[in-house]
Design a protein around this motif. Structure first.
Motif, PDB file in Angstrom:
ATOM      1  N   TYR A  20      -8.212 -26.799 -48.428  1.00 33.63           N
ATOM      2  CA  TYR A  20      -9.586 -26.532 -48.003  1.00 33.63           C
ATOM      3  C   TYR A  20      -9.650 -25.306 -47.090  1.00 33.63           C
ATOM      4  CZ  TYR A  20     -14.182 -27.088 -45.939  1.00 33.63           C
ATOM      5  OH  TYR A  20     -15.476 -26.865 -45.514  1.00 33.63           O
ATOM      6  N   LEU A  21      -8.695 -25.183 -46.173  1.00 28.70           N
ATOM      7  CA  LEU A  21      -8.677 -24.065 -45.222  1.00 28.70           C
ATOM      8  C   LEU A  21      -7.996 -22.826 -45.783  1.00 28.70           C
ATOM      9  CD1 LEU A  21      -7.831 -26.069 -41.968  1.00 28.70           C
ATOM     10  CD2 LEU A  21     -10.079 -25.202 -42.689  1.00 28.70           C
ATOM     11  N   ASP A  22      -7.553 -22.895 -47.039  1.00 25.15           N
ATOM     12  CA  ASP A  22      -6.885 -21.790 -47.735  1.00 25.15           C
ATOM     13  C   ASP A  22      -5.628 -21.331 -46.995  1.00 25.15           C
ATOM     14  OD1 ASP A  22      -6.551 -20.015 -49.841  1.00 25.15           O
ATOM     15  OD2 ASP A  22      -7.710 -18.423 -48.866  1.00 25.15           O
ATOM     16  N   LEU A  23      -4.749 -22.306 -46.714  1.00 29.06           N
ATOM     17  CA  LEU A  23      -3.494 -22.051 -46.006  1.00 29.06           C
ATOM     18  C   LEU A  23      -2.322 -22.563 -46.822  1.00 29.06           C
ATOM     19  CD1 LEU A  23      -4.361 -23.606 -42.527  1.00 29.06           C
ATOM     20  CD2 LEU A  23      -4.446 -21.203 -43.121  1.00 29.06           C
ATOM     21  N   ALA A  24      -1.168 -21.971 -46.566  1.00 32.86           N
ATOM     22  CA  ALA A  24       0.070 -22.548 -47.081  1.00 32.86           C
ATOM     23  C   ALA A  24       0.393 -23.766 -46.224  1.00 32.86           C
ATOM     24  CB  ALA A  24       1.203 -21.534 -46.992  1.00 32.86           C
ATOM     25  N   VAL A  25       1.011 -24.757 -46.814  1.00 29.79           N
ATOM     26  CA  VAL A  25       1.390 -25.954 -46.054  1.00 29.79           C
ATOM     27  C   VAL A  25       2.476 -25.567 -45.059  1.00 29.79           C
ATOM     28  CG1 VAL A  25       2.340 -28.282 -46.212  1.00 29.79           C
ATOM     29  CG2 VAL A  25       0.770 -27.458 -47.977  1.00 29.79           C
ATOM     30  N   PRO A  26       2.302 -25.915 -43.779  1.00 27.13           N
ATOM     31  CA  PRO A  26       3.298 -25.538 -42.773  1.00 27.13           C
ATOM     32  C   PRO A  26       4.586 -26.347 -42.901  1.00 27.13           C
ATOM     33  CG  PRO A  26       1.609 -26.914 -41.792  1.00 27.13           C
ATOM     34  CD  PRO A  26       1.173 -26.638 -43.201  1.00 27.13           C
ATOM     35  N   ILE A  27       5.615 -25.815 -42.293  1.00 24.52           N
ATOM     36  CA  ILE A  27       6.922 -26.475 -42.240  1.00 24.52           C
ATOM     37  C   ILE A  27       6.926 -27.398 -41.026  1.00 24.52           C
ATOM     38  CG2 ILE A  27       9.394 -26.093 -41.926  1.00 24.52           C
ATOM     39  CD1 ILE A  27       8.862 -23.251 -43.137  1.00 24.52           C
ATOM     40  N   TRP A  28       7.381 -28.623 -41.228  1.00 28.37           N
ATOM     41  CA  TRP A  28       7.482 -29.575 -40.117  1.00 28.37           C
ATOM     42  C   TRP A  28       8.767 -29.280 -39.333  1.00 28.37           C
ATOM     43  CZ3 TRP A  28       4.233 -33.714 -38.845  1.00 28.37           C
ATOM     44  CH2 TRP A  28       3.172 -33.940 -39.711  1.00 28.37           C
ATOM     45  N   GLN A  66       4.962 -38.471 -34.374  1.00 26.96           N
ATOM     46  CA  GLN A  66       5.385 -39.867 -34.293  1.00 26.96           C
ATOM     47  C   GLN A  66       4.885 -40.530 -33.009  1.00 26.96           C
ATOM     48  OE1 GLN A  66       9.623 -39.370 -34.762  1.00 26.96           O
ATOM     49  NE2 GLN A  66       9.541 -39.821 -36.948  1.00 26.96           N
ATOM     50  N   GLN A  67       4.846 -39.775 -31.918  1.00 28.73           N
ATOM     51  CA  GLN A  67       4.444 -40.331 -30.631  1.00 28.73           C
ATOM     52  C   GLN A  67       2.932 -40.397 -30.451  1.00 28.73           C
ATOM     53  OE1 GLN A  67       6.381 -37.787 -27.807  1.00 28.73           O
ATOM     54  NE2 GLN A  67       8.408 -38.659 -28.182  1.00 28.73           N
ATOM     55  N   LYS A  68       2.215 -39.356 -30.886  1.00 31.25           N
ATOM     56  CA  LYS A  68       0.790 -39.227 -30.571  1.00 31.25           C
ATOM     57  C   LYS A  68      -0.132 -39.224 -31.785  1.00 31.25           C
ATOM     58  CE  LYS A  68       1.982 -36.371 -26.606  1.00 31.25           C
ATOM     59  NZ  LYS A  68       1.816 -35.044 -26.004  1.00 31.25           N
ATOM     60  N   SER A  69       0.422 -39.255 -32.996  1.00 32.36           N
ATOM     61  CA  SER A  69      -0.358 -39.158 -34.237  1.00 32.36           C
ATOM     62  C   SER A  69      -1.148 -37.857 -34.319  1.00 32.36           C
ATOM     63  CB  SER A  69      -1.291 -40.351 -34.418  1.00 32.36           C
ATOM     64  OG  SER A  69      -0.549 -41.528 -34.630  1.00 32.36           O
ATOM     65  N   LYS A  70      -0.625 -36.811 -33.675  1.00 32.86           N
ATOM     66  CA  LYS A  70      -1.202 -35.471 -33.795  1.00 32.86           C
ATOM     67  C   LYS A  70      -0.119 -34.452 -33.481  1.00 32.86           C
ATOM     68  CE  LYS A  70      -3.053 -34.945 -29.123  1.00 32.86           C
ATOM     69  NZ  LYS A  70      -4.260 -34.650 -28.344  1.00 32.86           N
ATOM     70  N   THR A  71      -0.310 -33.226 -33.980  1.00 37.27           N
ATOM     71  CA  THR A  71       0.627 -32.150 -33.689  1.00 37.27           C
ATOM     72  C   THR A  71      -0.045 -30.815 -33.941  1.00 37.27           C
ATOM     73  OG1 THR A  71       2.892 -31.341 -33.997  1.00 37.27           O
ATOM     74  CG2 THR A  71       1.699 -32.016 -35.983  1.00 37.27           C
ATOM     75  N   ASP A  72       0.511 -29.770 -33.335  1.00 40.02           N
ATOM     76  CA  ASP A  72       0.031 -28.406 -33.518  1.00 40.02           C
ATOM     77  C   ASP A  72       1.076 -27.592 -34.265  1.00 40.02           C
ATOM     78  OD1 ASP A  72      -2.169 -29.102 -31.995  1.00 40.02           O
ATOM     79  OD2 ASP A  72      -1.434 -28.143 -30.163  1.00 40.02           O
ATOM     80  N   PHE A  73       0.652 -26.962 -35.345  1.00 38.51           N
ATOM     81  CA  PHE A  73       1.515 -26.049 -36.080  1.00 38.51           C
ATOM     82  C   PHE A  73       1.171 -24.629 -35.635  1.00 38.51           C
ATOM     83  CE2 PHE A  73       1.159 -29.701 -38.996  1.00 38.51           C
ATOM     84  CZ  PHE A  73       2.496 -29.969 -39.214  1.00 38.51           C
ATOM     85  N   ARG A  74       2.162 -23.924 -35.139  1.00 39.31           N
ATOM     86  CA  ARG A  74       1.976 -22.536 -34.679  1.00 39.31           C
ATOM     87  C   ARG A  74       2.610 -21.585 -35.693  1.00 39.31           C
ATOM     88  NH1 ARG A  74      -0.134 -23.384 -29.768  1.00 39.31           N
ATOM     89  NH2 ARG A  74       0.442 -25.300 -28.681  1.00 39.31           N
ATOM     90  N   ALA A  75       2.627 -20.315 -35.387  1.00 39.59           N
ATOM     91  CA  ALA A  75       3.110 -19.289 -36.314  1.00 39.59           C
ATOM     92  C   ALA A  75       4.514 -19.563 -36.833  1.00 39.59           C
ATOM     93  CB  ALA A  75       3.052 -17.917 -35.653  1.00 39.59           C
ATOM     94  N   ASP A  76       5.377 -20.176 -36.015  1.00 40.07           N
ATOM     95  CA  ASP A  76       6.756 -20.431 -36.442  1.00 40.07           C
ATOM     96  C   ASP A  76       6.858 -21.513 -37.515  1.00 40.07           C
ATOM     97  OD1 ASP A  76       6.032 -22.381 -34.610  1.00 40.07           O
ATOM     98  OD2 ASP A  76       7.961 -22.405 -33.574  1.00 40.07           O
ATOM     99  N   SER A  77       5.770 -22.228 -37.785  1.00 39.03           N
ATOM    100  CA  SER A  77       5.761 -23.248 -38.837  1.00 39.03           C
ATOM    101  C   SER A  77       5.278 -22.704 -40.184  1.00 39.03           C
ATOM    102  CB  SER A  77       4.848 -24.411 -38.437  1.00 39.03           C
ATOM    103  OG  SER A  77       5.392 -25.111 -37.350  1.00 39.03           O
ATOM    104  N   PHE A  78       4.843 -21.456 -40.197  1.00 41.20           N
ATOM    105  CA  PHE A  78       4.334 -20.845 -41.420  1.00 41.20           C
ATOM    106  C   PHE A  78       5.260 -19.715 -41.868  1.00 41.20           C
ATOM    107  CE2 PHE A  78       0.685 -22.807 -39.450  1.00 41.20           C
ATOM    108  CZ  PHE A  78      -0.004 -23.361 -40.526  1.00 41.20           C
ATOM    109  N   VAL A  79       5.412 -19.580 -43.171  1.00 37.89           N
ATOM    110  CA  VAL A  79       6.277 -18.536 -43.731  1.00 37.89           C
ATOM    111  C   VAL A  79       5.589 -17.180 -43.637  1.00 37.89           C
ATOM    112  CG1 VAL A  79       7.438 -17.749 -45.819  1.00 37.89           C
ATOM    113  CG2 VAL A  79       7.375 -20.187 -45.278  1.00 37.89           C
ATOM    114  N   GLU A  80       4.283 -17.160 -43.886  1.00 38.34           N
ATOM    115  CA  GLU A  80       3.511 -15.915 -43.843  1.00 38.34           C
ATOM    116  C   GLU A  80       2.810 -15.788 -42.495  1.00 38.34           C
ATOM    117  OE1 GLU A  80       0.838 -16.359 -47.096  1.00 38.34           O
ATOM    118  OE2 GLU A  80       2.416 -16.242 -48.593  1.00 38.34           O
TER     119      GLU A  80
END
Length: 87
Positions: A42-50, A59-73
């Motif tokens: 929907y957001l037109d993004l590549a799926v980030p790397i966990w 696992q602890q909070k049921s939320k997380t932030d993906f930053r630039a280091d989680s994306f290939v592009e």
């Protein structure tokens, strides 16, 4: 009903967001991955790397932030935040 939100942020401001709804006989992990796939489409993004930090935080909070280091592009935003809203 399993619902997960995804939101893009830049400089502390919300750019775009959406909510994915998953149902059926899938495991929680399968629902999370399916919801993340739907949000990224929907957001037109590549799926980030966990990364390990993402896994622990989710696992602890049921939320997380993906930053630039989680994306290939390169990404035109600061972070993608995903959060489980309802299980």
């Amino acid at each position: 009903m399993f619902r997960m939100s995804g939101a893009l942020y830049q400089d502390g401001k919300l750019l775009r967001s959406c909510v994915s709804r998953q149902s059926g006989g899938l495991s929680r992990t399968q629902k999370v991955f399916a919801a993340l796939q739907e949000i990224c489409e929907y957001l037109d993004l590549a799926v980030p790397i966990w990364l390990e930090s993402n896994i622990r935080e989710f696992q602890q909070k049921s939320k997380t932030d993906f930053r630039a280091d989680s994306f290939v592009e390169p990404i035109p935003f600061a972070l993608l935040r995903i959060e489980v809203i309802e299980e």
